[in-house]
Design a protein around this motif. Structure first.
Motif, PDB file in Angstrom:
ATOM      1  N   GLN A 199       0.836  -1.204   0.000  1.00 42.30           N
ATOM      2  CA  GLN A 199       0.000   0.000   0.000  1.00 42.30           C
ATOM      3  C   GLN A 199       0.868   1.250   0.000  1.00 42.30           C
ATOM      4  O   GLN A 199       0.590   2.220  -0.688  1.00 42.30           O
ATOM      5  CB  GLN A 199      -0.850   0.001   1.256  1.00 42.30           C
ATOM      6  N   ASP A 215       3.956   1.376  -1.095  1.00 44.22           N
ATOM      7  CA  ASP A 215       4.599   1.438  -2.408  1.00 44.22           C
ATOM      8  C   ASP A 215       3.656   2.050  -3.436  1.00 44.22           C
ATOM      9  O   ASP A 215       4.054   2.897  -4.234  1.00 44.22           O
ATOM     10  CB  ASP A 215       5.012   0.036  -2.861  1.00 44.22           C
ATOM     11  N   ALA A 216       2.392   1.599  -3.386  1.00 40.89           N
ATOM     12  CA  ALA A 216       1.405   2.130  -4.327  1.00 40.89           C
ATOM     13  C   ALA A 216       1.265   3.636  -4.135  1.00 40.89           C
ATOM     14  O   ALA A 216       1.207   4.395  -5.108  1.00 40.89           O
ATOM     15  CB  ALA A 216       0.064   1.435  -4.128  1.00 40.89           C
ATOM     16  N   ALA A 217       1.242   4.066  -2.876  1.00 43.34           N
ATOM     17  CA  ALA A 217       1.106   5.493  -2.598  1.00 43.34           C
ATOM     18  C   ALA A 217       2.332   6.249  -3.103  1.00 43.34           C
ATOM     19  O   ALA A 217       2.220   7.353  -3.644  1.00 43.34           O
ATOM     20  CB  ALA A 217       0.917   5.723  -1.107  1.00 43.34           C
ATOM     21  N   LEU A 273       4.163   5.438  -5.641  1.00 46.51           N
ATOM     22  CA  LEU A 273       4.010   5.542  -7.093  1.00 46.51           C
ATOM     23  C   LEU A 273       2.956   6.577  -7.463  1.00 46.51           C
ATOM     24  O   LEU A 273       3.031   7.209  -8.506  1.00 46.51           O
ATOM     25  CB  LEU A 273       3.617   4.188  -7.673  1.00 46.51           C
ATOM     26  N   LEU A 293      10.872   1.591  -6.957  1.00 47.30           N
ATOM     27  CA  LEU A 293      10.579   1.282  -5.553  1.00 47.30           C
ATOM     28  C   LEU A 293      11.794   0.698  -4.848  1.00 47.30           C
ATOM     29  O   LEU A 293      11.852   0.672  -3.629  1.00 47.30           O
ATOM     30  CB  LEU A 293       9.399   0.311  -5.464  1.00 47.30           C
ATOM     31  N   PRO A 295       9.920   7.479  -7.979  1.00 45.99           N
ATOM     32  CA  PRO A 295       8.950   6.591  -8.639  1.00 45.99           C
ATOM     33  C   PRO A 295       7.785   7.342  -9.288  1.00 45.99           C
ATOM     34  O   PRO A 295       7.386   7.010 -10.401  1.00 45.99           O
ATOM     35  CB  PRO A 295       8.433   5.699  -7.506  1.00 45.99           C
ATOM     36  N   PHE A 338      -0.308  -4.116  -8.162  1.00 39.43           N
ATOM     37  CA  PHE A 338       0.364  -5.043  -7.253  1.00 39.43           C
ATOM     38  C   PHE A 338      -0.394  -6.352  -7.118  1.00 39.43           C
ATOM     39  O   PHE A 338      -1.601  -6.426  -7.330  1.00 39.43           O
ATOM     40  CB  PHE A 338       0.507  -4.408  -5.869  1.00 39.43           C
ATOM     41  N   ALA A 358      -3.213  -3.849  -3.189  1.00 37.34           N
ATOM     42  CA  ALA A 358      -2.751  -2.670  -2.458  1.00 37.34           C
ATOM     43  C   ALA A 358      -3.704  -1.491  -2.602  1.00 37.34           C
ATOM     44  O   ALA A 358      -3.288  -0.356  -2.760  1.00 37.34           O
ATOM     45  CB  ALA A 358      -1.342  -2.272  -2.903  1.00 37.34           C
ATOM     46  N   TYR A 411      -6.300   1.315  -1.174  1.00 42.82           N
ATOM     47  CA  TYR A 411      -6.340   2.033   0.095  1.00 42.82           C
ATOM     48  C   TYR A 411      -7.680   1.695   0.757  1.00 42.82           C
ATOM     49  O   TYR A 411      -8.731   2.098   0.273  1.00 42.82           O
ATOM     50  CB  TYR A 411      -6.196   3.527  -0.136  1.00 42.82           C
ATOM     51  N   ARG A 453      -3.806   7.455 -14.618  1.00 42.30           N
ATOM     52  CA  ARG A 453      -2.592   8.271 -14.686  1.00 42.30           C
ATOM     53  C   ARG A 453      -2.034   8.364 -16.100  1.00 42.30           C
ATOM     54  O   ARG A 453      -1.057   9.069 -16.335  1.00 42.30           O
ATOM     55  CB  ARG A 453      -1.544   7.691 -13.739  1.00 42.30           C
TER      56      ARG A 453
END
Ligand SMILES: Nc1ncnc2c1ncn2[C@@H]1O[C@H](COP(=O)(O)OP(=O)(O)O)[C@@H](O)[C@H]1O
Ligand SMILES: [Mg+2]
Lengths: 314, 366
Positions: free
Chosen positions: A207, A209-211, A213, B52, B72, B81, B85, B87, B150
């Motif tokens: 999570q 890592d996703a944030a 990115l 990362l 990144p 992922f 992942a 939120y 994005r």
């Protein structure tokens, strides 16, 4: 079972058998009731007897100095307790104490938990040291703070103040409640750290890592990922600490004795002074019941505020 | 344009070299799949590309711009992922708009982009839900949606389907292929499942122990593996391997004898082989045939047969305890432990030298 709604042309045999099943079920439930009843009775007695005795005492004149004068006095004890010079002070001090310690332990707890979540050399030892104050008895830690740390002449704080050329502060004279808050916080921050540190470990690394990115910096990650993740353990910390903080006693008893004046008297300490310094069990019982009511109000409000995040499924 | 070039990329974790010097070129619009056994460094390579993980040495270029040390979020890449992942405390809409909101993009534009992604992924009715109220496949779609909004130059996927059940996996696989067409995007996809690799990829990169073993189209890898590892890794059931010894090398190929004494000539170049060299013969299940025991000098025993309906996969054991898989017709029936003969389609066999390199064919089989 609602038998009246069953079809009327019901063979007698079926009725009979259904009744026997029913009676069997009833017998079974009777047995299970008999099995659990001892524990229910013990638990009820455990709760009811002290509570009803307290309620009874609170309605009679019961002063150990005047035995034999135990008449019914109605709400007089309540009136005396609530108009006692220490009552308002006790109430506000209790709220201040609980509020400040909660705030301090949650804020510091979150910061420390995040800090020690990073890998660094000696992390294991630091973690143990961080939570160790929690395992020190309140009387001991209060004495340590009073005599070794906060003492205006020989204390560590005084030495630091002197080192910088400042006049040492006489904490228990000038900031008595502040000093108590410091001591109690020192004991309860570790509890928050322990709870939140454990919660940090269940934070999904992907999570974060996703944030990253998504363009979130450390502060955005804190607000949008870490803090929401910690809301539930924070709620637990607040609930549990509130229960214990409402009844803080040893720290006050060993350091200030409730003084100067009523400056560090909280409700628990006020009840103590009523019961054992003035030997008035009646007023003390009334005070105890008032404290129960206040604790319940506090608990009710807390559950309204933070309980939502507890019951919400993740 | 979105060309990714990787030059001599290395990554060391705690003194252990996990990525051991990788060179790779990924062209615009390609669907590239990294495939390899678990722990070979696929995720690490993807995370290095995403930024990362910090690169130990080597360079990464995106369209001639070096991105090796860029943050990144500034690389113009988006990643999906394995665990999604998402939120958990944000709605689907907020999950998808998070990156755009952080970038301070105009609200109307964000809304338009999120709605567009939701339309592509059929997420419109779910936009106000929280992730916990979604099924696995829906969560996966939200994770993809978060990447789509994005408009990245390259999409990175790390085993995105491995948490889904078999049926959903097939469905999502098709959907990803459709998405690749619809978005006309460059995608890098990591998996340990070679069926996903074979079905999705324009180009497959086979990784093993931090090295690239072979890069090529799925069929190239299948028909022309460069070494025994790739030959064994690509194809289900796996290619069977038999120990063999070189009898003679001549212009037409290499004559080898199997441990059971059966001799076959394989049309491969074997100049550097001598008589007596140890080699390995590789044969895929569909290039073996079961015959009566008396019809062949290559004898074996049938152990297990798996009936899949259209095909039957028979596991046979040679006298030397080497196990081979044979693809037989769906109605094939034979008793456990029967003695059988085997017939090899010599044209389709591979020969590997003692360093497990594939020997080049003299003529390409049709
Ligand atoms: N952060 C890390 N620290 C130490 N070792 C790591 C780290 N990340 C991955 N590794 C090691 O690198 C190797 C490759 O991991 P990974 O790239 O996740 O493999 P996979 O191909 O299964 O995705 C593994 O042996 C793993 O233990
Ligand atoms: Mg992985």
């Amino acid at each position: 079972m609602n038998t009246s709604s069953l079809p009327v042309e019901h063979s007698a045999q079926a009725e009979e058998s259904s009744q026997s099943v029913q009676s069997q079920r009833r017998r079974k439930s009777k047995i299970s009731l008999a099995m659990v009843s001892p524990s229910v009775v013990v638990l009820l007695a455990w709760m009811i007897i002290p509570l009803s005795m307290t309620i009874y005492f609170s309605f009679i004149r019961y002063n150990l100095l005047y035995p034999g004068d135990e008449g019914f006095v109605g709400l007089e004890n309540y009136y005396y307790f609530m108009t006692d010079a220490g009552f308002t002070a006790g109430l506000t001090n209790t709220l201040w104490l609980v509020g400040s310690v909660l705030l301090i332990s949650v804020v510091l707890g979150v910061l420390i938990a995040i800090l020690v979540d990073n890998m660094f050399w000696g992390r294991g030892i630091v973690r143990v040291l961080l939570i160790s104050p929690f395992f020190i008895m309140p009387t001991v830690s209060a004495l340590v703070w009073k005599n070794l740390l906060l003492n205006p002449v020989s204390g560590v704080f005084a030495a630091i103040w002197n080192f910088f050329g400042a006049t040492p502060i006489d904490w228990f004279t000038h900031y008595p409640l502040g000093a108590i808050i410091m001591i109690v916080s020192w004991q309860w921050v570790p509890f928050a750290v322990l709870m939140l540190m454990t919660a940090m470990q269940s934070l999904d690394q992907e999570q974060k890592d996703a944030a990253r990115l998504d363009g979130a910096g450390p502060i955005a990650i804190f607000w949008h990922i870490t803090l929401p993740h910690l809301m539930r353990p924070i709620a637990v910390v607040v609930m549990i600490e509130t229960i214990f903080l409402l009844a803080i006693f040893a720290e006050i008893f060993t350091t200030t004795g409730g003084g100067p004046g009523y400056e560090t008297t909280n409700l628990a300490f006020l009840i103590y002074t009523q019961a054992l310094l003035e030997f008035d069990v009646g007023v003390a019982s009334a005070g105890g019941l008032i404290a129960v009511v206040i604790a319940n109000i506090a608990a009710f409000m807390l559950i309204r505020i933070v309980g939502k995040s507890l019951t919400e499924k993740h | 344009m979105s060309d990714l070039t990787i030059k001599n990329l290395k990554k060391v974790f705690e003194g252990l070299e996990i990525i051991k010097g990788i060179d790779l070129d990924i062209r615009d619009h390609e669907f590239v799949v990294f495939v390899g056994p678990s722990g070979c460094g696929k995720s690490t390579l993807l995370r290095l590309i995403a930024g990362l993980e910090e690169v130990t040495s080597g360079h990464i270029y995106l369209d001639d711009k070096e991105i090796t040390d860029i943050a990144p979020a500034k690389r113009d890449l988006a990643m999906v992922f394995q665990t999604y992942a998402l939120y958990p405390h944000m709605t689907v809409r907020k999950n998808m708009s998070f990156a755009l909101d952080l970038a301070g993009i105009d609200k109307k534009e964000v809304e338009a982009k999120v709605n567009e992604a939701a339309r592509i992924l059929e997420l419109e009715p779910l936009l106000e839900r929280k992730p916990k109220a979604l099924s696995g496949g829906q969560r996966q779609r939200v994770a993809i949606g978060r990447a789509i909004v994005r408009h990245p130059k390259i999409f990175l996927f790390d085993e995105p389907l491995s948490n889904l059940d078999a049926a959903l996996r097939v469905q999502m696989r098709l959907e990803l292929a459709r998405l690749h067409q619809e978005l006309n995007a460059t995608m890098i996809y990591v998996t340990h499942d070679q069926v996903e690799a074979m079905t999705l990829a324009d180009k497959v990169v086979v990784l093993n122990a931090g090295r690239v073993e072979q890069v090529g189209s799925p069929l190239t890898l299948y028909h022309h593996p460069v070494n025994r590892f790739v030959a064994g890794f690509i194809g289900t059931p796996k290619m069977g391997f038999l120990k063999a010894k070189v009898e003679s090398v001549n212009a037409g190929g290499v004559l080898v004898s199997l441990s059971c004494g059966h001799q076959v000539e394989i049309a491969v170049k074997g100049e550097h082989l001598q008589r007596g060299s140890r080699v390995t013969l590789g044969v895929r299940p569909e290039h073996l045939r079961i015959t009566a025991a008396s019809d062949s000098t290559f004898k074996a025993k049938l152990t297990v047969s798996e009936h899949l309906g259209a095909d039957t996969f028979c596991y046979v054991e040679t006298a030397d305890q080497e196990v081979l898989t044979v693809r037989a017709a769906g109605h094939f029936q034979m008793k456990f432990g029967s003695d059988i003969g085997l017939e090899l389609d010599v044209q389709q066999c591979h020969l590997f030298d003692d360093q497990d390199r594939t020997l080049a064919r003299i003529t390409t089989p049709l």
